[in-house]
Write an enzyme that holds these catalytic residues in place. Sequence first.
Site, PDB file in Angstrom:
ATOM      1  N   VAL A   2       0.838  -1.209   0.000  1.00  0.00           N
ATOM      2  CA  VAL A   2       0.000   0.000   0.000  1.00  0.00           C
ATOM      3  C   VAL A   2       0.872   1.259   0.000  1.00  0.00           C
ATOM      4  O   VAL A   2       0.612   2.212  -0.759  1.00  0.00           O
ATOM      5  CB  VAL A   2      -0.954   0.006   1.221  1.00  0.00           C
ATOM      6  CG1 VAL A   2      -1.828   1.247   1.207  1.00  0.00           C
ATOM      7  CG2 VAL A   2      -1.821  -1.255   1.232  1.00  0.00           C
ATOM      8  N   VAL A  44      -5.967  20.670  -2.820  1.00  0.00           N
ATOM      9  CA  VAL A  44      -5.782  20.958  -1.388  1.00  0.00           C
ATOM     10  C   VAL A  44      -5.688  22.472  -1.167  1.00  0.00           C
ATOM     11  O   VAL A  44      -6.185  23.008  -0.179  1.00  0.00           O
ATOM     12  CB  VAL A  44      -4.516  20.247  -0.851  1.00  0.00           C
ATOM     13  CG1 VAL A  44      -4.147  20.730   0.540  1.00  0.00           C
ATOM     14  CG2 VAL A  44      -4.730  18.739  -0.836  1.00  0.00           C
ATOM     15  N   GLU A  82     -10.510   5.448   5.128  1.00  0.00           N
ATOM     16  CA  GLU A  82     -11.271   4.923   3.982  1.00  0.00           C
ATOM     17  C   GLU A  82     -10.651   3.642   3.430  1.00  0.00           C
ATOM     18  O   GLU A  82     -11.369   2.720   3.009  1.00  0.00           O
ATOM     19  CB  GLU A  82     -11.316   5.999   2.883  1.00  0.00           C
ATOM     20  CG  GLU A  82     -12.205   5.682   1.713  1.00  0.00           C
ATOM     21  CD  GLU A  82     -13.672   5.546   2.070  1.00  0.00           C
ATOM     22  OE1 GLU A  82     -14.312   6.547   2.374  1.00  0.00           O
ATOM     23  OE2 GLU A  82     -14.188   4.403   2.054  1.00  0.00           O
ATOM     24  N   GLY A  99     -10.829  -1.664   0.079  1.00  0.00           N
ATOM     25  CA  GLY A  99      -9.815  -1.129  -0.845  1.00  0.00           C
ATOM     26  C   GLY A  99     -10.184   0.215  -1.438  1.00  0.00           C
ATOM     27  O   GLY A  99     -10.351   1.200  -0.709  1.00  0.00           O
ATOM     28  N   ILE A 154     -12.875   1.233  -2.869  1.00  0.00           N
ATOM     29  CA  ILE A 154     -14.296   1.639  -2.891  1.00  0.00           C
ATOM     30  C   ILE A 154     -14.563   2.708  -1.830  1.00  0.00           C
ATOM     31  O   ILE A 154     -14.282   2.495  -0.659  1.00  0.00           O
ATOM     32  CB  ILE A 154     -15.226   0.436  -2.603  1.00  0.00           C
ATOM     33  CG1 ILE A 154     -14.939  -0.718  -3.560  1.00  0.00           C
ATOM     34  CG2 ILE A 154     -16.685   0.850  -2.669  1.00  0.00           C
ATOM     35  CD1 ILE A 154     -15.715  -1.997  -3.215  1.00  0.00           C
ATOM     36  N   ASP A 179      -9.891 -10.770   8.620  1.00  0.00           N
ATOM     37  CA  ASP A 179      -9.785  -9.491   7.919  1.00  0.00           C
ATOM     38  C   ASP A 179     -11.195  -8.976   7.567  1.00  0.00           C
ATOM     39  O   ASP A 179     -11.524  -7.817   7.831  1.00  0.00           O
ATOM     40  CB  ASP A 179      -8.939  -9.676   6.650  1.00  0.00           C
ATOM     41  CG  ASP A 179      -8.841  -8.402   5.843  1.00  0.00           C
ATOM     42  OD1 ASP A 179      -8.038  -7.537   6.206  1.00  0.00           O
ATOM     43  OD2 ASP A 179      -9.590  -8.261   4.860  1.00  0.00           O
ATOM     44  N   LYS A 196     -13.347  -5.579   9.068  1.00  0.00           N
ATOM     45  CA  LYS A 196     -14.035  -4.605   8.205  1.00  0.00           C
ATOM     46  C   LYS A 196     -15.521  -4.552   8.536  1.00  0.00           C
ATOM     47  O   LYS A 196     -16.141  -3.478   8.538  1.00  0.00           O
ATOM     48  CB  LYS A 196     -13.820  -4.987   6.735  1.00  0.00           C
ATOM     49  CG  LYS A 196     -12.360  -4.849   6.307  1.00  0.00           C
ATOM     50  CD  LYS A 196     -12.119  -5.565   4.990  1.00  0.00           C
ATOM     51  CE  LYS A 196     -10.683  -5.412   4.525  1.00  0.00           C
ATOM     52  NZ  LYS A 196     -10.365  -6.288   3.392  1.00  0.00           N
ATOM     53  N   GLY A 255      -4.931  -4.394  -3.213  1.00  0.00           N
ATOM     54  CA  GLY A 255      -3.879  -4.109  -4.190  1.00  0.00           C
ATOM     55  C   GLY A 255      -3.259  -2.736  -3.974  1.00  0.00           C
ATOM     56  O   GLY A 255      -3.831  -1.883  -3.300  1.00  0.00           O
TER      57      GLY A 255
HETATM   58  P1  NAP Z   1       3.163  -4.909   3.585  1.00  0.00           P
HETATM   59  O1  NAP Z   1       3.300  -5.023   2.115  1.00  0.00           O
HETATM   60  O2  NAP Z   1       3.564  -6.054   4.432  1.00  0.00           O
HETATM   61  O3  NAP Z   1       3.972  -3.599   4.036  1.00  0.00           O
HETATM   62  C1  NAP Z   1       4.177  -3.264   5.380  1.00  0.00           C
HETATM   63  C2  NAP Z   1       5.216  -2.144   5.446  1.00  0.00           C
HETATM   64  O4  NAP Z   1       5.335  -1.716   6.788  1.00  0.00           O
HETATM   65  C3  NAP Z   1       6.602  -2.581   5.012  1.00  0.00           C
HETATM   66  O5  NAP Z   1       7.230  -1.533   4.307  1.00  0.00           O
HETATM   67  C4  NAP Z   1       7.350  -2.845   6.344  1.00  0.00           C
HETATM   68  O6  NAP Z   1       8.726  -2.575   6.282  1.00  0.00           O
HETATM   69  C5  NAP Z   1       6.672  -1.809   7.223  1.00  0.00           C
HETATM   70  N1  NAP Z   1       6.628  -2.203   8.627  1.00  0.00           N
HETATM   71  C6  NAP Z   1       5.933  -3.234   9.188  1.00  0.00           C
HETATM   72  N2  NAP Z   1       6.104  -3.261  10.517  1.00  0.00           N
HETATM   73  C7  NAP Z   1       6.940  -2.236  10.812  1.00  0.00           C
HETATM   74  C8  NAP Z   1       7.515  -1.748  12.010  1.00  0.00           C
HETATM   75  N3  NAP Z   1       7.257  -2.330  13.187  1.00  0.00           N
HETATM   76  N4  NAP Z   1       8.316  -0.682  11.940  1.00  0.00           N
HETATM   77  C9  NAP Z   1       8.561  -0.092  10.759  1.00  0.00           C
HETATM   78  N5  NAP Z   1       8.048  -0.482   9.576  1.00  0.00           N
HETATM   79  C10 NAP Z   1       7.262  -1.565   9.616  1.00  0.00           C
HETATM   80  O7  NAP Z   1       1.647  -4.575   3.985  1.00  0.00           O
HETATM   81  P2  NAP Z   1       0.517  -3.913   3.077  1.00  0.00           P
HETATM   82  O8  NAP Z   1      -0.141  -4.962   2.268  1.00  0.00           O
HETATM   83  O9  NAP Z   1       1.054  -2.704   2.405  1.00  0.00           O
HETATM   84  O10 NAP Z   1      -0.555  -3.509   4.201  1.00  0.00           O
HETATM   85  C11 NAP Z   1      -0.353  -2.411   5.031  1.00  0.00           C
HETATM   86  C12 NAP Z   1      -1.634  -2.089   5.777  1.00  0.00           C
HETATM   87  O11 NAP Z   1      -2.659  -1.789   4.846  1.00  0.00           O
HETATM   88  C13 NAP Z   1      -2.192  -3.232   6.638  1.00  0.00           C
HETATM   89  O12 NAP Z   1      -2.847  -2.687   7.753  1.00  0.00           O
HETATM   90  C14 NAP Z   1      -3.213  -3.885   5.717  1.00  0.00           C
HETATM   91  O13 NAP Z   1      -4.212  -4.567   6.423  1.00  0.00           O
HETATM   92  C15 NAP Z   1      -3.775  -2.669   5.038  1.00  0.00           C
HETATM   93  N6  NAP Z   1      -4.383  -2.890   3.724  1.00  0.00           N
HETATM   94  C16 NAP Z   1      -3.734  -3.624   2.788  1.00  0.00           C
HETATM   95  C17 NAP Z   1      -4.315  -3.778   1.528  1.00  0.00           C
HETATM   96  C18 NAP Z   1      -3.644  -4.553   0.440  1.00  0.00           C
HETATM   97  O14 NAP Z   1      -4.254  -4.722  -0.621  1.00  0.00           O
HETATM   98  N7  NAP Z   1      -2.443  -5.044   0.628  1.00  0.00           N
HETATM   99  C19 NAP Z   1      -5.548  -3.173   1.264  1.00  0.00           C
HETATM  100  C20 NAP Z   1      -6.180  -2.436   2.265  1.00  0.00           C
HETATM  101  C21 NAP Z   1      -5.587  -2.293   3.494  1.00  0.00           C
HETATM  102  P3  NAP Z   1       9.701  -3.476   5.347  1.00  0.00           P
HETATM  103  O15 NAP Z   1       9.298  -3.136   3.933  1.00  0.00           O
HETATM  104  O16 NAP Z   1      11.075  -3.018   5.654  1.00  0.00           O
HETATM  105  O17 NAP Z   1       9.416  -4.898   5.709  1.00  0.00           O
HETATM  106  N1  HSE Z   2      -6.005  -8.709   2.509  1.00  0.00           N
HETATM  107  C1  HSE Z   2      -7.049  -7.805   2.215  1.00  0.00           C
HETATM  108  C2  HSE Z   2      -7.965  -8.420   1.175  1.00  0.00           C
HETATM  109  C3  HSE Z   2      -6.483  -6.517   1.712  1.00  0.00           C
HETATM  110  O1  HSE Z   2      -7.587  -9.411   0.564  1.00  0.00           O
HETATM  111  O2  HSE Z   2      -9.067  -7.903   0.994  1.00  0.00           O
HETATM  112  C4  HSE Z   2      -7.531  -5.441   1.544  1.00  0.00           C
HETATM  113  O3  HSE Z   2      -8.028  -5.020   2.751  1.00  0.00           O
END
Ligand code: NAP
Ligand code: HSE
Length: 434
Positions: free
Chosen positions: A17, A36, A129, A134, A136, A201, A205, A307
Amino acid sequence: MSGHKALTIGLLGAGTVGTGVLKLLQAHADQIERRVGAPVRVGPVMVRDISRNRGIDAQWTTNPKDIIANPAVDIVVEVMGGVEPARTWLLEALNAGQSVVTANKELLAKHGRELYAAAAANHVRLEYEAAVAGAIPIIRPMRDSLSGDRITKVMGILNGTTNFILTKMAEDGADFGTVLAEAQALGYAEADPSADVDGFDAAAKTAILASIAFDAVITLEDVEVTGITAITADQIALASKMGYVIKLLGFAIREQLATGEETISVGVSPAWVGHTNPLAGVRGANNAVLIEADGAGQLMFYGPGAGSLPTGSAVMGDVVTAARGRLAGERAGSVATTEGIKPVPGAGQSEWAVLLEVEDRAGVLAEITSVLGRNQVSMKSVWQEGHASGIEGEGVSLLIVTHEADSQLVKTTVEELLGLPGVQTLISLTPVID
Ligand code: NAP
Ligand code: HSE
């Protein structure tokens, strides 16, 4: 361009993200400045592993103090996930007067009340949001556009990973493990994908949406959760033969008890969704949320549920909102309060698909219907696969679809069925949504 001083965001995390946010901010910097009324710049970006080449130019750090309570950072964007240290750092940021944007549904579903209260006490914005569905737009439409209406039902496909897996299993006959690995590679899955496949998850939500819909404080613990790990290709094929697709649904439904008391049934469960229901056509990593409200009627919100760029888009919308708020000296919205409506874990009133393994002998169906009748659970349809071998007493699959019945009543009735000598196992018990 604008006369205002630049606003600075600090990013906690630059994974799936976070990199989406950085790319969008870079690509649309001029447009964002116009919208902004001041430039929005990226300040420090915190990650765990600073040595990794991420192909993006940024002020990388591993020190949270570069972002949290740093007066040079106006808006903290938390896209790292997990409860701690995110909770502690965001509370510190809010208490220091920084606005916060987060995509972290787990944190909000467990500690939302504390965070909303800190935002309100410090008159700063806490926007989320991206935490639900995601790309939406669903939080703001529910919180703002529908605030003059009375929502009665929220139901939806809230997890992209599981919808991707179920779609591929149904359409391509793909294997569960292979598709999960594909979803991980595409950046849909959580760091620990059991949060996706075990339903937590989607449950987080659902709790967030239910809290907004019903002005209540609903946490993860209030949600009854069943994931998709027990769904097999055979169940998907049987559902399809009967005119249904299997979807993992989150639901929060306002219901009136016989006593006149109101409850909210909250749960996440695989459901048999009729082919003509709009949720049945939601494929791949897309999400959809159906809302019913007294005035608005039925509304459906649809789009990419996970994504990098889709989620980054939702985060950036929040960044623009928070930035505008800071420039306008705006006070934050009020904290969610409880109306006193009690959440009840479960699906509440629904039709049910009860799939049993039973002995193929005379009298078994009569024993089953007698238990259903005694418990006032009415059958809508019954189906049994013809027996190839014709061996007396061998197990066969028996599907009973019930008329609408309360989830607790159906569960106790099924327990009773499992005590019958002719009933061998419960294969699945699934709400049916036509
Ligand atoms: P991710 O790819 O695993 O990325 C996590 C990032 O946070 C990485 O850059 C990691 O550092 C950093 N990080 C984790 N713990 C840390 C700590 N203790 N100190 C400093 N940095 C730290 O996760 P993601 O998929 O982007 O998801 C991030 C958040 O968005 C989560 O809450 C997830 O539920 C939410 N989300 C994800 C999606 C999706 O589609 N993926 C959609 C909606 C919401 P490193 O890179 O060095 O490991
Ligand atoms: N892991 C979550 C999903 C990311 O698959 O919907 C979006 O919140």
